[in-house]
Design a protein around this motif. Structure first.
Motif, PDB file in Angstrom:
ATOM      1  N   VAL A  32      -8.281 -30.796 -26.009  1.00 12.25           N
ATOM      2  CA  VAL A  32      -8.593 -31.900 -26.915  1.00 12.25           C
ATOM      3  C   VAL A  32      -7.613 -33.033 -26.645  1.00 12.25           C
ATOM      4  O   VAL A  32      -6.452 -32.795 -26.314  1.00 12.25           O
ATOM      5  CB  VAL A  32      -8.513 -31.463 -28.401  1.00 12.25           C
ATOM      6  N   GLY A  33      -8.108 -34.250 -26.744  1.00 12.05           N
ATOM      7  CA  GLY A  33      -7.262 -35.433 -26.673  1.00 12.05           C
ATOM      8  C   GLY A  33      -7.549 -36.270 -27.906  1.00 12.05           C
ATOM      9  O   GLY A  33      -8.679 -36.732 -28.090  1.00 12.05           O
TER      10      GLY A  33
ATOM     11  N   LYS B  51      -1.471 -23.387 -36.164  1.00  8.39           N
ATOM     12  CA  LYS B  51      -0.331 -22.468 -36.097  1.00  8.39           C
ATOM     13  C   LYS B  51      -0.477 -21.467 -34.959  1.00  8.39           C
ATOM     14  O   LYS B  51       0.524 -20.937 -34.463  1.00  8.39           O
ATOM     15  CB  LYS B  51      -0.178 -21.744 -37.434  1.00  8.39           C
ATOM     16  N   GLY B  52      -1.717 -21.203 -34.542  1.00 14.73           N
ATOM     17  CA  GLY B  52      -1.943 -20.280 -33.439  1.00 14.73           C
ATOM     18  C   GLY B  52      -1.821 -20.924 -32.076  1.00 14.73           C
ATOM     19  O   GLY B  52      -2.076 -20.272 -31.061  1.00 14.73           O
ATOM     20  N   ASP B  53      -1.448 -22.227 -32.024  1.00 17.08           N
ATOM     21  CA  ASP B  53      -1.300 -22.956 -30.746  1.00 17.08           C
ATOM     22  C   ASP B  53      -2.587 -22.930 -29.925  1.00 17.08           C
ATOM     23  O   ASP B  53      -2.571 -22.717 -28.720  1.00 17.08           O
ATOM     24  CB  ASP B  53      -0.141 -22.386 -29.919  1.00 17.08           C
ATOM     25  N   PHE B  54      -3.706 -23.171 -30.604  1.00 15.70           N
ATOM     26  CA  PHE B  54      -4.990 -23.190 -29.907  1.00 15.70           C
ATOM     27  C   PHE B  54      -5.235 -24.506 -29.180  1.00 15.70           C
ATOM     28  O   PHE B  54      -6.031 -24.559 -28.246  1.00 15.70           O
ATOM     29  CB  PHE B  54      -6.128 -22.944 -30.909  1.00 15.70           C
ATOM     30  N   PHE B  55      -4.587 -25.576 -29.613  1.00 16.68           N
ATOM     31  CA  PHE B  55      -4.891 -26.897 -29.078  1.00 16.68           C
ATOM     32  C   PHE B  55      -3.921 -27.300 -27.967  1.00 16.68           C
ATOM     33  O   PHE B  55      -2.764 -26.900 -27.958  1.00 16.68           O
ATOM     34  CB  PHE B  55      -4.867 -27.943 -30.191  1.00 16.68           C
TER      35      PHE B  55
ATOM     36  N   HIS C 270      -1.645 -33.448 -27.325  1.00 18.29           N
ATOM     37  CA  HIS C 270      -2.985 -34.045 -27.416  1.00 18.29           C
ATOM     38  C   HIS C 270      -2.988 -35.395 -28.123  1.00 18.29           C
ATOM     39  O   HIS C 270      -3.864 -36.225 -27.874  1.00 18.29           O
ATOM     40  CB  HIS C 270      -3.954 -33.086 -28.108  1.00 18.29           C
ATOM     41  N   ALA C 271      -2.006 -35.652 -28.999  1.00 23.58           N
ATOM     42  CA  ALA C 271      -1.996 -36.910 -29.742  1.00 23.58           C
ATOM     43  C   ALA C 271      -1.778 -38.113 -28.833  1.00 23.58           C
ATOM     44  O   ALA C 271      -2.169 -39.235 -29.178  1.00 23.58           O
ATOM     45  CB  ALA C 271      -0.929 -36.880 -30.839  1.00 23.58           C
TER      46      ALA C 271
ATOM     47  N   MET D 213      -3.129 -31.809 -37.003  1.00 20.56           N
ATOM     48  CA  MET D 213      -3.377 -31.011 -35.794  1.00 20.56           C
ATOM     49  C   MET D 213      -2.147 -30.908 -34.908  1.00 20.56           C
ATOM     50  O   MET D 213      -1.994 -29.935 -34.165  1.00 20.56           O
ATOM     51  CB  MET D 213      -4.526 -31.630 -34.978  1.00 20.56           C
ATOM     52  N   SER D 214      -1.288 -31.913 -34.986  1.00 23.91           N
ATOM     53  CA  SER D 214      -0.067 -31.923 -34.171  1.00 23.91           C
ATOM     54  C   SER D 214       1.083 -31.184 -34.827  1.00 23.91           C
ATOM     55  O   SER D 214       2.168 -31.093 -34.247  1.00 23.91           O
ATOM     56  CB  SER D 214       0.364 -33.376 -33.898  1.00 23.91           C
TER      57      SER D 214
END
Length: 425
Positions: free
Chosen positions: A186-187, A238-242, A246-247, A393-394
């Motif tokens: 994701v971006g 919290k699971g570091d999925f992203f 990305h920000a 999200m960050s």
């Protein structure tokens, strides 16, 4: 009703007619302003306008293209400014389009709809989103699915199926992380890619009616149902999925992580298709966003793109001619085939590749459609709200602070909700 069927050869033939070499003198100027998100889309628009000119040589189409964020920032000033408004413009169905029409900035096109018999050409679901109080505002040229894109080869190698439920999404993410692979590319530099996650979690957990009420400011963001959205979202954060960082990354910058196998999945709209290299298209699949409530209807984001005539257009008759052309099945078949989107015209069938077909299945399986977050809310709310989404999200904002900031924004735009109304709710 006869059904128009397009073969690939016919699609190519329709839209590659060279522009007629006609002297500019004596031709009516037609000013068109376009929003483009990449080179492929720009090329498609140029071919479309050349073909239109070839069929209507009395019109001299003069076009300007703007990158999407610049276009979004300036559209209202173009419609309300002192300078001459364009004759034809692009925009999105949703709250902002309705607001332009309500303010008298868009020319009604009832006569065009009647002349083209479009009530029988566009389905009720589309007619509803491109109309205000029953009055059509323009011509829908495309709508598109949002879905979870995934790397087929990567999933096959790891023995994974594309996730159909929330638990399956969490399991797939943990499996990918165990292999050193980011679960979700994701971006979020532009913000709206983060809003997609909010939209889908809210639609899946709380349904379309609640989602639309929330967008209209009728429900507070500190409602327990919205908290549940953020609690699910927080599992991924919290699971570091992203994707890390990305920000500061655009969605285009994030895309190679998916097709090169450095990330497993990406939540994105059908407009992404032209951005994939041709060599990787066969390795990309798309499924609907995972289900979270077995008793809840399945609602999808299906953003709808419109061309309309500004109230201050200098050549409204020429503009109607272009809009009529954009509503034709031949035009819509070619246009949507090239861009990986779906033609609203029901007479268009039999085109597309596997990604188009999978995206069509996402839309066909829906119980209802929503427009996108920043199309459904006033900018005074959507722009800062998307910044909150990105910060959440960050990992920069806690769940409680995110909800508090969102509710503060809602109150500033729509006003407070009384305690009595909260109790009734």
């Amino acid at each position: 009703m006869p059904v128009f069927r397009c073969t690939a050869a016919l699609l190519i033939t329709i839209m590659t007619i060279p522009a007629l070499a006609i002297a500019k003198s004596g031709r009516e100027p037609l000013d068109v302003v376009l929003m483009v998100s990449g080179g492929e889309q720009r090329q498609v628009y140029m071919e479309l306008l050349r073909s239109f000119e070839a069929q209507h040589p009395h019109l001299d189409v003069r076009h300007r293209e703007y990158e999407q964020e610049n276009y979004k920032a300036n559209i209202e000033s173009w419609l309300t400014g002192d300078s001459q408004a364009p004759d034809v413009m692009f925009w999105f169905a949703g709250h902002l389009m309705d607001d332009f029409y309500r303010k008298g900035l868009i020319r009604p096109v009832d006569d065009l709809w009647q002349a083209q018999n479009w009530d029988t050409v566009f389905p009720e679901s589309i007619r509803r989103v491109v109309s205000f109080a029953g009055q059509p505002m323009g011509v829908p040229i495309a709508y598109y699915h949002w879905g979870l894109y995934y790397n087929k080869a990567l999933f096959q190698r790891l023995g994974l199926n594309p996730p159909e439920t929330w638990d399956a999404l969490l399991e797939a993410g943990e499996r990918l992380k165990a292999e050193g692979i980011t679960p979700v590319a994701v971006g979020t530099k532009a913000g709206w890619t983060a809003a997609a996650w909010f939209d889908y979690l809210n639609l899946r957990l709380n349904g379309l009616a609640f989602h639309e009420r929330l967008m209209r400011g009728e429900v507070p963001f500190d409602d327990d149902r919205v908290r549940a959205v953020f609690e699910h979202w927080q599992q991924l954060v919290k699971g570091d999925f992203f994707l890390q960082g990305h920000a500061g990354m655009s969605w285009r910058n994030a895309l190679p992580f998916l097709y090169r196998g450095h990330a497993g999945m990406m939540l994105m709209g059908g407009f992404v298709k032209p951005q994939f290299p041709d060599s990787v298209l066969d390795n990309i699949g798309v499924v609907r966003f995972p289900l979270l409530q077995s008793t809840r209807g399945v609602y999808e984001n299906a953003p709808t793109d419109i061309f309309f005539i500004p109230a201050g257009a200098d050549n409204p008759e020429g503009a109607k001619t272009l809009l009529a052309y954009m509503g034709e099945p031949e035009t819509q078949a070619w246009f949507n085939h090239r861009l990986g989107t779906t033609a609203p015209n029901i007479n268009v069938t039999g085109y597309g590749d596997s990604i188009d077909e999978q995206g069509g299945e996402v839309l066909a399986g829906a119980d209802g459609y929503s427009q996108f977050f920043d199309r459904n809310t006033p900018r005074a709310l959507s722009n800062p709200a998307m910044e909150v989404f990105v910060d959440f999200m960050s990992g920069k904002l806690s769940l409680d602070k995110a909800l508090a900031q969102l509710e503060g924004l809602r109150v500033a735009v729509f006003g407070p909700i009384s305690n009595q109304a909260r109790l009734i709710e």
